[in-house]
Design a protein around this motif. Structure first.
Motif, PDB file in Angstrom:
ATOM      1  N   SER A 119       0.761  -1.277   0.197  1.00  0.00           N
ATOM      2  CA  SER A 119      -0.186  -0.148  -0.063  1.00  0.00           C
ATOM      3  C   SER A 119       0.759   1.181  -0.191  1.00  0.00           C
ATOM      4  O   SER A 119       0.334   2.286  -0.409  1.00  0.00           O
ATOM      5  CB  SER A 119      -0.738  -0.023   1.216  1.00  0.00           C
ATOM      6  N   ASN A 120       1.993   1.257   0.626  1.00  0.00           N
ATOM      7  CA  ASN A 120       3.152   2.343   0.586  1.00  0.00           C
ATOM      8  C   ASN A 120       3.876   2.149  -0.662  1.00  0.00           C
ATOM      9  O   ASN A 120       4.041   2.840  -1.560  1.00  0.00           O
ATOM     10  CB  ASN A 120       3.714   2.271   1.671  1.00  0.00           C
ATOM     11  N   THR A 121       4.794   1.130  -0.684  1.00  0.00           N
ATOM     12  CA  THR A 121       5.641   0.961  -1.759  1.00  0.00           C
ATOM     13  C   THR A 121       5.382   0.946  -3.147  1.00  0.00           C
ATOM     14  O   THR A 121       5.608   1.623  -3.913  1.00  0.00           O
ATOM     15  CB  THR A 121       6.617  -0.204  -1.870  1.00  0.00           C
ATOM     16  N   ILE A 159       9.199  -2.916  -5.809  1.00  0.00           N
ATOM     17  CA  ILE A 159       8.157  -4.078  -5.615  1.00  0.00           C
ATOM     18  C   ILE A 159       9.206  -5.564  -5.733  1.00  0.00           C
ATOM     19  O   ILE A 159       9.088  -6.331  -4.850  1.00  0.00           O
ATOM     20  CB  ILE A 159       7.245  -4.100  -6.575  1.00  0.00           C
ATOM     21  N   ALA A 160      10.053  -5.353  -6.508  1.00  0.00           N
ATOM     22  CA  ALA A 160      10.881  -6.564  -6.630  1.00  0.00           C
ATOM     23  C   ALA A 160      11.798  -6.774  -5.360  1.00  0.00           C
ATOM     24  O   ALA A 160      11.985  -7.922  -5.031  1.00  0.00           O
ATOM     25  CB  ALA A 160      11.831  -6.469  -7.967  1.00  0.00           C
ATOM     26  N   ALA A 161      12.303  -5.727  -4.974  1.00  0.00           N
ATOM     27  CA  ALA A 161      13.277  -5.753  -3.714  1.00  0.00           C
ATOM     28  C   ALA A 161      12.180  -6.235  -2.428  1.00  0.00           C
ATOM     29  O   ALA A 161      12.881  -6.894  -1.816  1.00  0.00           O
ATOM     30  CB  ALA A 161      13.851  -4.317  -3.444  1.00  0.00           C
ATOM     31  N   GLU A 162      11.021  -5.482  -2.448  1.00  0.00           N
ATOM     32  CA  GLU A 162      10.386  -6.029  -1.348  1.00  0.00           C
ATOM     33  C   GLU A 162       9.944  -7.622  -1.416  1.00  0.00           C
ATOM     34  O   GLU A 162       9.815  -8.332  -0.554  1.00  0.00           O
ATOM     35  CB  GLU A 162       9.040  -5.169  -1.353  1.00  0.00           C
ATOM     36  N   TYR A 163       9.767  -8.039  -2.527  1.00  0.00           N
ATOM     37  CA  TYR A 163       9.412  -9.328  -2.903  1.00  0.00           C
ATOM     38  C   TYR A 163      10.452 -10.475  -2.505  1.00  0.00           C
ATOM     39  O   TYR A 163      10.232 -11.468  -1.818  1.00  0.00           O
ATOM     40  CB  TYR A 163       8.929  -9.714  -4.330  1.00  0.00           C
ATOM     41  N   LEU A 324       9.730   9.122  -3.332  1.00  0.00           N
ATOM     42  CA  LEU A 324      10.374   7.905  -2.979  1.00  0.00           C
ATOM     43  C   LEU A 324      10.551   7.809  -1.418  1.00  0.00           C
ATOM     44  O   LEU A 324       9.973   6.555  -0.829  1.00  0.00           O
ATOM     45  CB  LEU A 324      11.690   7.709  -3.808  1.00  0.00           C
ATOM     46  N   GLY A 325      10.928   8.758  -0.820  1.00  0.00           N
ATOM     47  CA  GLY A 325      11.065   8.439   0.513  1.00  0.00           C
ATOM     48  C   GLY A 325       9.962   8.535   1.426  1.00  0.00           C
ATOM     49  O   GLY A 325       9.684   7.686   2.284  1.00  0.00           O
ATOM     50  N   VAL A 326       8.932   9.508   1.104  1.00  0.00           N
ATOM     51  CA  VAL A 326       7.479   9.361   1.977  1.00  0.00           C
ATOM     52  C   VAL A 326       6.798   7.955   1.426  1.00  0.00           C
ATOM     53  O   VAL A 326       5.760   7.857   2.200  1.00  0.00           O
ATOM     54  CB  VAL A 326       6.813  10.790   1.754  1.00  0.00           C
ATOM     55  N   ASN A 327       6.922   7.495   0.463  1.00  0.00           N
ATOM     56  CA  ASN A 327       6.149   6.433   0.113  1.00  0.00           C
ATOM     57  C   ASN A 327       6.541   5.109   0.388  1.00  0.00           C
ATOM     58  O   ASN A 327       5.799   4.183   1.095  1.00  0.00           O
ATOM     59  CB  ASN A 327       5.904   6.320  -1.476  1.00  0.00           C
ATOM     60  N   ILE A 328       7.999   4.870   0.333  1.00  0.00           N
ATOM     61  CA  ILE A 328       8.512   3.792   0.558  1.00  0.00           C
ATOM     62  C   ILE A 328       9.152   3.658   2.098  1.00  0.00           C
ATOM     63  O   ILE A 328       8.916   2.768   3.088  1.00  0.00           O
ATOM     64  CB  ILE A 328       9.915   3.372  -0.144  1.00  0.00           C
ATOM     65  N   GLY A 329       9.545   4.758   2.775  1.00  0.00           N
ATOM     66  CA  GLY A 329       9.869   5.011   3.987  1.00  0.00           C
ATOM     67  C   GLY A 329       9.030   4.448   5.203  1.00  0.00           C
ATOM     68  O   GLY A 329       9.527   4.000   6.071  1.00  0.00           O
ATOM     69  N   PRO A 330       7.777   4.696   5.090  1.00  0.00           N
ATOM     70  CA  PRO A 330       6.768   4.420   6.059  1.00  0.00           C
ATOM     71  C   PRO A 330       6.703   2.928   6.390  1.00  0.00           C
ATOM     72  O   PRO A 330       6.193   2.627   7.426  1.00  0.00           O
ATOM     73  CB  PRO A 330       5.631   4.952   5.587  1.00  0.00           C
TER      74      PRO A 330
END
Length: 387
Positions: A119-121, A159-163, A324-330
């Protein structure tokens, strides 16, 4: 919703003039209208049965495998977040994932945590994916299609890194199955909702190319689905108003006034000294890192409201690095975004105990990996596509 009385306090105290507060609210007005239309669109996609059909697709695709289910959740949550906004993923998809995991007899943890993270990334791709995106889109000066072109590669690599992190972190959970999956009959695919969403997305591209506010396309899509529900007596006018979340919209406007008052009274000068100059790779990494830290300290919505005016003059690259910072960082802490706080409440409502330690360990692994990869991808996109 303390932002509303807080806005009144800062105006009464003289921290911001009424005229300046009104100007800030007017600046945010189109963004808030856009958000309202997207929320209504997502709600009535749910009324049409889109998310139930998504759950059935997940179960069929997984075929009893927790690993395949995680892959399906990543694909579905990323798509829904990008197209219908992160709120749809948190509020509408997360309960479907809980139900699907229970029906399959697999541990829900990896899959519902994926909903929170994505929902963030996964909200990086389109201006409509996140309220922070709408604000950055307005500040960047980019067209809808150029914004998407620059953010496509960062979206994919994040997304790939998260996966990759999820597969390793939840390896044990993904290997367990407690009983055979339920083979219940799948609901029909809601073609009307899918066609409406597709036409709305096309409308975003067309209106942006013509210099018209994309909010009109969002409004058209919302009116089509809401009108259909009203005619079929699946909703009332009050339902439509509630779907637009007027209390949340008032919160956003009030928060904008409060943040503007804080920025005008010293915070802007302090942050201006901390922000790196330029839009080279090192500068973009520094901007994104500062945005991520600030999002976890004060939440991502105030963070983006603070940072955008300070970076807009440096060009779209700096603005998108903030995003990028405020969407992935949370994903690092519960307090990083409103979406994560809402997801935690929904998880508790479904009897899932979200452990702070597990959430934090996962965030410490996934967030830096996704953020660094996304910033490098943004820098590469800027070299190829251009700002």
């Amino acid at each position: 919703m303390l932002a509303v009385p807080a806005a009144g306090v800062v105006i009464a105290a003289g921290a911001i003039s009424p005229a300046h507060a009104q100007a800030e609210a007017e600046r945010l007005g189109p963004v808030v209208g856009f958000l309202a239309a997207v929320l209504v669109l997502a709600h009535f996609c749910d009324v049409e049965g889109l998310f139930q059909a998504c759950g059935a697709w997940l179960a069929r695709r997984a075929a009893g495998s927790p690993g395949r289910l995680l892959t399906g959740v990543f694909v579905l949550a990323s798509t829904i977040t990008a197209v219908l906004s992160l709120d749809a993923t948190v509020v509408l998809l997360t309960p479907v994932v809980f139900a699907t995991a229970a029906r399959m007899g697999v541990r829900a943890g990896p899959h519902v945590h994926a909903c929170a993270h994505l929902s963030n990334t996964a909200s990086l791709l389109l201006p409509v994916s996140n309220l922070t995106n709408l604000l950055a889109f307005a500040a960047s000066g980019l067209s809808f299609t150029r914004f998407a072109a620059l953010m496509a590669l960062p979206w994919l690599v994040a997304i790939a890194a998260e996966y990759a992190v999820f597969r390793r972190f939840f390896a044990r959970d993904l290997a367990e199955v407690t009983h055979s999956p339920d083979s219940a009959e799948a609901p029909e695919l809601p073609l009307f909702a899918l066609v409406t969403v597709a036409c709305t997305l096309a409308g975003f591209v067309v209106t942006s190319a013509l210099g018209v506010e994309p909010a009109w396309a969002a409004l058209a899509g919302a009116l089509v689905l809401a009108g259909r529900a009203l005619v079929r007596r699946q909703a009332t006018p009050l339902t439509v108003v509630r779907a637009a979340a007027p209390a949340f919209l008032a919160f956003v406007l009030a928060l904008g006034v409060v943040v503007r008052a804080v920025v005008d009274n010293g915070l802007a000068d302090a942050l201006r000294h901390a922000l790196p100059d330029g839009t080279g790779l090192v500068a973009l990494l520094g901007i994104a890192a500062l945005a991520a830290v600030l999002a976890n300290l004060i939440n991502n919505l105030p963070a983006v409201l603070v940072l955008l005016p300070l970076t807009a003059s440096a060009g779209p690259g700096a603005v998108l690095a903030v995003l990028l910072g405020v969407n992935i960082g949370p994903n690092l802490t519960y307090a990083g975004s409103l979406a994560t706080l809402l997801w935690r409440r929904i998880a508790h409502e479904h009897g899932h105990d979200v452990e702070l330690g597990e959430f934090t360990r996962l965030g410490l692994l996934a967030t830096p990996a996704a953020l660094v990869a996304a910033v490098v991808a943004l820098w590469a996109s800027l070299q190829v596509v251009g700002a």
